[in-house]
Design an enzyme around this catalytic site. Structure first.
Site, PDB file in Angstrom:
ATOM      1  N   GLY A 213     -13.029   4.141  -1.483  1.00 53.53           N
ATOM      2  CA  GLY A 213     -11.864   5.398  -0.268  1.00 53.53           C
ATOM      3  C   GLY A 213     -10.573   5.043  -1.081  1.00 53.53           C
ATOM      4  O   GLY A 213     -10.581   5.058  -1.999  1.00 53.53           O
ATOM      5  N   ARG A 325       2.707  -7.417   9.126  1.00 52.20           N
ATOM      6  CA  ARG A 325       3.326  -6.729   9.615  1.00 52.20           C
ATOM      7  C   ARG A 325       2.155  -5.078  10.089  1.00 52.20           C
ATOM      8  O   ARG A 325       2.636  -3.765  10.111  1.00 52.20           O
ATOM      9  CB  ARG A 325       4.833  -5.962   9.328  1.00 52.20           C
ATOM     10  CG  ARG A 325       4.909  -6.922   9.000  1.00 52.20           C
ATOM     11  CD  ARG A 325       6.500  -6.823   8.680  1.00 52.20           C
ATOM     12  NE  ARG A 325       6.901  -6.516   7.462  1.00 52.20           N
ATOM     13  CZ  ARG A 325       8.209  -6.338   6.774  1.00 52.20           C
ATOM     14  NH1 ARG A 325       8.998  -5.914   7.424  1.00 52.20           N
ATOM     15  NH2 ARG A 325       8.442  -5.887   5.504  1.00 52.20           N
TER      16      ARG A 325
HETATM   17  N1  LIG Z   1     -11.818  -5.252  -1.636  1.00 51.81           N
HETATM   18  C1  LIG Z   1     -12.442  -4.307  -0.979  1.00 51.81           C
HETATM   19  N2  LIG Z   1     -13.753  -3.857  -0.669  1.00 51.81           N
HETATM   20  C2  LIG Z   1     -13.977  -3.252  -0.304  1.00 51.81           C
HETATM   21  N3  LIG Z   1     -13.916  -1.883  -0.096  1.00 51.81           N
HETATM   22  C3  LIG Z   1     -12.032  -2.166  -0.041  1.00 51.81           C
HETATM   23  C4  LIG Z   1     -11.464  -2.816  -0.277  1.00 51.81           C
HETATM   24  N4  LIG Z   1     -10.117  -2.720  -0.785  1.00 51.81           N
HETATM   25  C5  LIG Z   1      -9.977  -1.789   0.178  1.00 51.81           C
HETATM   26  N5  LIG Z   1     -11.593  -1.057   0.409  1.00 51.81           N
HETATM   27  C6  LIG Z   1     -11.197   0.635   1.166  1.00 51.81           C
HETATM   28  O1  LIG Z   1     -11.247   1.128  -0.037  1.00 51.81           O
HETATM   29  C7  LIG Z   1     -10.460   2.616   0.641  1.00 51.81           C
HETATM   30  C8  LIG Z   1      -9.134   2.352   0.373  1.00 51.81           C
HETATM   31  O2  LIG Z   1      -8.069   1.183   0.226  1.00 51.81           O
HETATM   32  P1  LIG Z   1      -6.933   1.266   0.082  1.00 51.81           P
HETATM   33  O3  LIG Z   1      -5.958  -0.415   0.401  1.00 51.81           O
HETATM   34  O4  LIG Z   1      -6.358   1.512  -1.142  1.00 51.81           O
HETATM   35  O5  LIG Z   1      -6.310   2.170   1.034  1.00 51.81           O
HETATM   36  P2  LIG Z   1      -5.173   2.319   1.918  1.00 51.81           P
HETATM   37  O6  LIG Z   1      -4.542   0.781   2.605  1.00 51.81           O
HETATM   38  O7  LIG Z   1      -5.234   3.146   3.242  1.00 51.81           O
HETATM   39  O8  LIG Z   1      -4.090   2.596   1.269  1.00 51.81           O
HETATM   40  P3  LIG Z   1      -2.662   2.150   0.960  1.00 51.81           P
HETATM   41  O9  LIG Z   1      -3.102   0.383   0.862  1.00 51.81           O
HETATM   42  O10 LIG Z   1      -2.117   2.012  -0.872  1.00 51.81           O
HETATM   43  O11 LIG Z   1      -1.318   2.598   1.263  1.00 51.81           O
HETATM   44  C9  LIG Z   1     -10.371   1.749   2.328  1.00 51.81           C
HETATM   45  O12 LIG Z   1     -11.141   2.713   2.986  1.00 51.81           O
HETATM   46  C10 LIG Z   1     -10.440   0.310   1.991  1.00 51.81           C
HETATM   47  O13 LIG Z   1     -11.613  -0.186   3.614  1.00 51.81           O
END
Ligand SMILES: Nc1ncnc2c1ncn2[C@@H]1O[C@H](COP(=O)(O)OP(=O)(O)OP(=O)(O)O)[C@@H](O)[C@H]1O
Length: 481
Positions: A213, A325
């Site tokens: 994602g 937060r």
């Molecule tokens: N360690 C992980 N293992 C599995 N899936 C992950 C992991 N980290 C993130 N994801 C998945 O990847 C996708 C993108 O994660 P990301 O943290 O970039 O998303 P976000 O929270 O929307 O982004 P941002 O923090 O950049 O605003 C999400 O659907 C998240 O569930």
């Protein structure tokens, strides 16, 4: 047998690092006329507020509407095709408009007037709130399996909130931010590099094409650590697109320093050619809790199990002076080993003792009233958000999801604690647990430590019972890890 809920917001959920302002407009000048009424509100603002908050509501709740106006004071940016449920982040910049609005708030006339504060707007019409489509009733499919739940796909309704992002008003504000933090982009890059491992990560990790994602900051891929054969997750962040590098520095610092079984563990990070940041994390192969809450029906004991795990993480952060937060189902990642982990530390704030914060941060629907009304707030905002997340686990979505973001904020301000549809069918223990989370009065709201002792958590299911739900959600969403 599992009950499924219809697709909801999981595809769009995510966290954004706030980007560089675009379409900066300096033409707005809000004044207060001799009668204490606002003039000069851009007609688009008037129309939006008029659409979302009726004249009657404005008259009945002038204070709440003023809060919404203050909120509107910050630049709202429509972004096509970007994730909805973005967290908001406003800095405490007081620009011309907010000073004017504060003066208005402080003026006696404003407090006593029953006149709609928008009534001076030339284009203001007595608009009724948007007519919302009827909520789909739960229906069961022929195998009695599928329960339709959601509506978030109704993009018509969400046209604003899915795109709303609070940004700093102008490049002048951006400069001001830099002045306040005293660091340039280059200095942030240097800070970032200090937190990273040296070398080219391609030597150590084999990135697959399987992407888990994408968020505002980057794309998350599955990869293999060639040294250990461990499967990991790599978040690939294009640094050129990051206007708020300080958020990344903060996120990585927290991930690096904090280790807990209920936090997504950071393994290492690399900066490549000053252009890409690779954050290597443990892989949570069960996906986000959002998938489970939107697609399946959770039992109370399973809700208790998730709450217990999340609370351990929150308690750990709080005991180290950190507020998350942005607690919400999207930021809770699950593992096929039954693990439940809190992720996304970009908006964490460090507080000393009972120090409080003012910056409006969070994702509107999960925001505690004290954040929305821009009062000082502390660690207990995470407990409110946990309460909202329990509503997600019960209903598949947070309260007011179908409302536009501004109206949702207005409703949080006016209603305080949201109504919970299934309230009467909940156990006394769960009711009392929710009650303790969703106290508008912060002193009455429980701390993470207190909640961990609540009897509701005693009767929690084994974490392994989450696996069928994860699998069912995955099947429903055609996701394959
Ligand atoms: N360690 C992980 N293992 C599995 N899936 C992950 C992991 N980290 C993130 N994801 C998945 O990847 C996708 C993108 O994660 P990301 O943290 O970039 O998303 P976000 O929270 O929307 O982004 P941002 O923090 O950049 O605003 C999400 O659907 C998240 O569930």
């Amino acid at each position: 047998m599992f009950f499924f809920k219809k697709k909801s917001h999981q595809e769009n959920s995510g966290v954004a690092v706030i980007g560089t302002p675009t379409n900066v407009n300096h033409d707005i000048h809000v004044r207060i006329n001799a009668d204490g009424i606002l003039e000069g509100l851009p007609s688009a603002w008037c129309r939006q507020i008029g659409k979302q908050i009726t004249k009657e509501e404005q008259e009945n709740n002038p204070l709440a509407v003023r809060q919404v106006l203050r909120f509107y004071n910050y630049s709202m940016k429509k972004q096509e095709a970007t994730p909805q449920f973005k967290p908001l982040l406003t800095e405490n910049y007081i620009d011309e408009e907010s000073e004017e609005i504060s003066r208005f708030e402080n003026s006696k006339e404003a407090h006593t007037s029953r006149e709609s504060i928008l009534s001076s707007c030339s284009e203001y019409e007595n608009l009724r709130p948007d007519t919302l489509p009827a909520k789909p009733k739960d229906i069961e499919n022929e195998q009695n399996l599928v329960k339709t739940k959601n509506l978030a796909k109704s993009t018509e309704n969400l046209s604003l909130n899915e795109n709303v992002e609070i940004r700093k008003k102008s490049t002048a504000s951006e400069d001001e931010f830099r002045r306040k933090t005293g660091m340039t982009d280059e200095e942030y890059m240097a800070e970032l590099k200090k937190l990273c491992s040296p070398g080219d990560p391609n030597q150590y990790y084999l990135k697959s094409n399987k992407d888990l994602g994408s968020g505002a900051s980057g794309i998350v891929f599955v990869a293999t650590d060639l040294r250990t054969n461990q499967t990991v997750a790599i978040k690939d962040i294009d640094m050129k697109k990051q206007s708020r590098k300080e958020l990344l520095v903060s996120e990585i610092r927290i991930m690096k320093n904090f280790k807990h079984k209920n936090l997504v563990n950071f393994l290492e990070a690399f900066v490549m050619y000053d252009e890409h940041l690779w954050v290597i994390m443990e892989l949570c192969d069960g996906g986000p809790l959002t998938d489970v809450v939107t697609e399946t029906v959770m039992k109370e004991t399973q809700i208790a199990a998730v709450c217990y795990e999340v609370l351990q993480a929150v308690n750990y952060l709080h005991s180290r002076g950190t507020i998350h937060r942005d607690i919400k189902s999207d930021n809770i990642l699950l593992g096929m080993d039954g693990s439940v982990k809190v992720s996304d530390f970009g908006f964490c704030a460090h507080v000393v003792g009972n120090e409080q914060r003012e910056t409006m941060v969070g994702t509107p629907y999960w925001m505690a009233p004290e954040v929305v009304t821009r009062q000082k707030y502390g660690k207990k905002v995470d407990i409110w958000s946990l309460g909202i997340m329990i509503v997600e686990m019960l209903d598949g979505e947070p309260p007011y999801l179908r409302e536009l973001a501004l109206r949702a904020l207005y409703l949080i301000t006016v209603n305080g604690r949201p109504k919970i549809t299934k309230w009467d069918s909940l156990s006394l223990n769960l009711r009392s647990f929710i009650d303790w989370c969703l106290q508008v009065e912060v002193d009455r709201r429980a701390s993470a430590e207190e909640l961990l002792e609540h009897p509701f958590l005693e009767d929690r299911a084994d974490l392994k019972t989450l696996l069928p739900l994860i699998k069912a959600a995955r099947k429903q969403l055609h996701k394959n890890y």
